[in-house]
Design a protein around this motif. Structure first.
Motif, PDB file in Angstrom:
ATOM      1  N   GLU A 157       0.654  -1.679   0.085  1.00  8.78           N
ATOM      2  CA  GLU A 157       0.007   0.178   0.118  1.00  8.78           C
ATOM      3  C   GLU A 157       0.802   1.029  -0.581  1.00  8.78           C
ATOM      4  N   SER A 158       0.326   2.077  -0.812  1.00 15.96           N
ATOM      5  CA  SER A 158       1.259   4.023  -0.290  1.00 15.96           C
ATOM      6  C   SER A 158       0.110   5.170  -0.902  1.00 15.96           C
ATOM      7  N   GLY A 159       0.350   6.168  -1.069  1.00 16.27           N
ATOM      8  CA  GLY A 159      -0.288   7.239  -0.729  1.00 16.27           C
ATOM      9  C   GLY A 159      -1.005   7.993   0.650  1.00 16.27           C
ATOM     10  N   GLY A 160      -0.436   7.394   1.700  1.00 15.06           N
ATOM     11  CA  GLY A 160      -0.991   7.880   2.623  1.00 15.06           C
ATOM     12  C   GLY A 160      -0.256   9.271   2.937  1.00 15.06           C
TER      13      GLY A 160
ATOM     14  N   SER B   2      -8.125  15.460   0.203  1.00 17.68           N
ATOM     15  CA  SER B   2      -8.322  14.297  -1.073  1.00 17.68           C
ATOM     16  C   SER B   2      -7.226  13.756  -0.806  1.00 17.68           C
ATOM     17  N   LEU B   3      -6.630  12.267  -0.622  1.00 15.42           N
ATOM     18  CA  LEU B   3      -5.536  11.682  -0.518  1.00 15.42           C
ATOM     19  C   LEU B   3      -6.279  10.530  -1.934  1.00 15.42           C
ATOM     20  N   ARG B   4      -5.255  10.040  -2.393  1.00 13.24           N
ATOM     21  CA  ARG B   4      -5.180   8.280  -3.065  1.00 13.24           C
ATOM     22  C   ARG B   4      -4.133   7.631  -2.776  1.00 13.24           C
ATOM     23  N   LEU B   5      -5.121   6.461  -2.756  1.00 16.72           N
ATOM     24  CA  LEU B   5      -4.494   5.141  -1.646  1.00 16.72           C
ATOM     25  C   LEU B   5      -3.995   4.458  -2.994  1.00 16.72           C
ATOM     26  N   SER B   6      -2.603   3.272  -3.376  1.00 13.34           N
ATOM     27  CA  SER B   6      -3.042   2.648  -4.767  1.00 13.34           C
ATOM     28  C   SER B   6      -1.994   1.672  -3.931  1.00 13.34           C
TER      29      SER B   6
ATOM     30  N   ASN C 248      -1.727  -4.903 -11.864  1.00 11.79           N
ATOM     31  CA  ASN C 248      -2.526  -5.707 -10.844  1.00 11.79           C
ATOM     32  C   ASN C 248      -2.475  -4.449  -9.918  1.00 11.79           C
ATOM     33  N   ARG C 249      -3.227  -3.014  -9.762  1.00 17.10           N
ATOM     34  CA  ARG C 249      -3.340  -2.470  -8.477  1.00 17.10           C
ATOM     35  C   ARG C 249      -4.828  -2.170  -8.677  1.00 17.10           C
ATOM     36  N   VAL C 250      -4.789  -1.759  -7.237  1.00 14.32           N
ATOM     37  CA  VAL C 250      -6.445  -1.164  -6.829  1.00 14.32           C
ATOM     38  C   VAL C 250      -6.079  -0.387  -5.987  1.00 14.32           C
ATOM     39  N   TYR C 251      -7.288   1.082  -6.677  1.00 17.84           N
ATOM     40  CA  TYR C 251      -6.825   2.347  -5.536  1.00 17.84           C
ATOM     41  C   TYR C 251      -8.030   2.280  -5.206  1.00 17.84           C
ATOM     42  N   LEU C 252      -7.697   3.322  -4.152  1.00 13.41           N
ATOM     43  CA  LEU C 252      -9.286   4.006  -3.256  1.00 13.41           C
ATOM     44  C   LEU C 252      -8.879   5.638  -3.378  1.00 13.41           C
ATOM     45  N   GLN C 253      -9.943   6.355  -3.904  1.00  8.70           N
ATOM     46  CA  GLN C 253      -9.654   7.849  -3.903  1.00  8.70           C
ATOM     47  C   GLN C 253     -10.593   8.433  -2.808  1.00  8.70           C
ATOM     48  N   MET C 254      -9.737   8.735  -2.363  1.00 16.39           N
ATOM     49  CA  MET C 254     -10.580   9.709  -1.137  1.00 16.39           C
ATOM     50  C   MET C 254     -10.817  10.782  -0.887  1.00 16.39           C
ATOM     51  N   ASN C 255     -12.375  11.616  -1.135  1.00 12.99           N
ATOM     52  CA  ASN C 255     -12.677  12.956  -0.838  1.00 12.99           C
ATOM     53  C   ASN C 255     -13.277  13.067   0.343  1.00 12.99           C
ATOM     54  N   SER C 256     -12.958  14.697   0.501  1.00 18.19           N
ATOM     55  CA  SER C 256     -13.891  15.367   1.454  1.00 18.19           C
ATOM     56  C   SER C 256     -13.322  14.344   2.744  1.00 18.19           C
ATOM     57  N   LEU C 257     -12.639  14.534   3.332  1.00 20.53           N
ATOM     58  CA  LEU C 257     -12.326  13.691   3.864  1.00 20.53           C
ATOM     59  C   LEU C 257     -12.463  14.614   5.718  1.00 20.53           C
TER      60      LEU C 257
ATOM     61  N   PHE D 243      -4.773 -10.445   4.665  1.00 22.85           N
ATOM     62  CA  PHE D 243      -3.810  -9.093   4.158  1.00 22.85           C
ATOM     63  C   PHE D 243      -3.024  -9.218   4.562  1.00 22.85           C
ATOM     64  N   GLY D 244      -1.397  -8.174   3.261  1.00 19.77           N
ATOM     65  CA  GLY D 244      -0.433  -8.976   3.028  1.00 19.77           C
ATOM     66  C   GLY D 244       0.979  -7.877   3.384  1.00 19.77           C
ATOM     67  N   GLY D 245       0.042  -6.677   3.465  1.00 19.20           N
ATOM     68  CA  GLY D 245       1.014  -5.310   3.632  1.00 19.20           C
ATOM     69  C   GLY D 245       1.396  -4.756   4.926  1.00 19.20           C
TER      70      GLY D 245
END
Length: 117
Positions: free
Chosen positions: A6-9, A17-21, A76-85, A106-108
């Protein structure tokens, strides 16, 4: 064995906003349902969102309308776009691979998201 990175925090102000990968290993990624979970300090790990291999999404009520999960099977990626945090979104966010039913692996190490008020 599930390997997820995981990354992007980071630190962001409320309303930002943040986008996690999440990068996943393994040949079965494109056929796997993937999810994001989070764990706030002193609390258990909670479901945030998931996405099936063909793009059907599910969200926790607390993030509906603010977060968007997506995936890129070629990468092989999944994302989480987070707005209005919100400050209550502060947590360590984890990527997970569905094992069937409601079971996830869970593996990360997770990625820290901190929202300041």
């Amino acid at each position: 064995q599930v390997q997820l990175v995981e990354s992007g925090g980071g630190l962001v102000q409320a309303g930002g906003s943040l986008r996690l990968s999440c990068e996943a290993s393994g040949r079965t990624f494109s056929s796997s349902r993937m999810g994001w979970f989070r764990q706030a300090p002193g609390k258990g790990r909670d479901f945030v969102a998931s996405i099936t291999w063909d793009g059907i999404t599910y969200y926790a009520d607390s993030v509906k309308g603010r977060f968007t999960i997506s995936r890129d099977n070629a990468e092989n990626r999944v994302y989480l776009q987070m707005n209005s945090l919100k400050p209550e979104d502060t947590a360590v966010y984890y990527c997970a691979r569905n094992l069937g039913g409601s079971a996830f692996a869970f593996g990360g190490q997770g990625t820290q998201v901190t929202v300041s008020s």
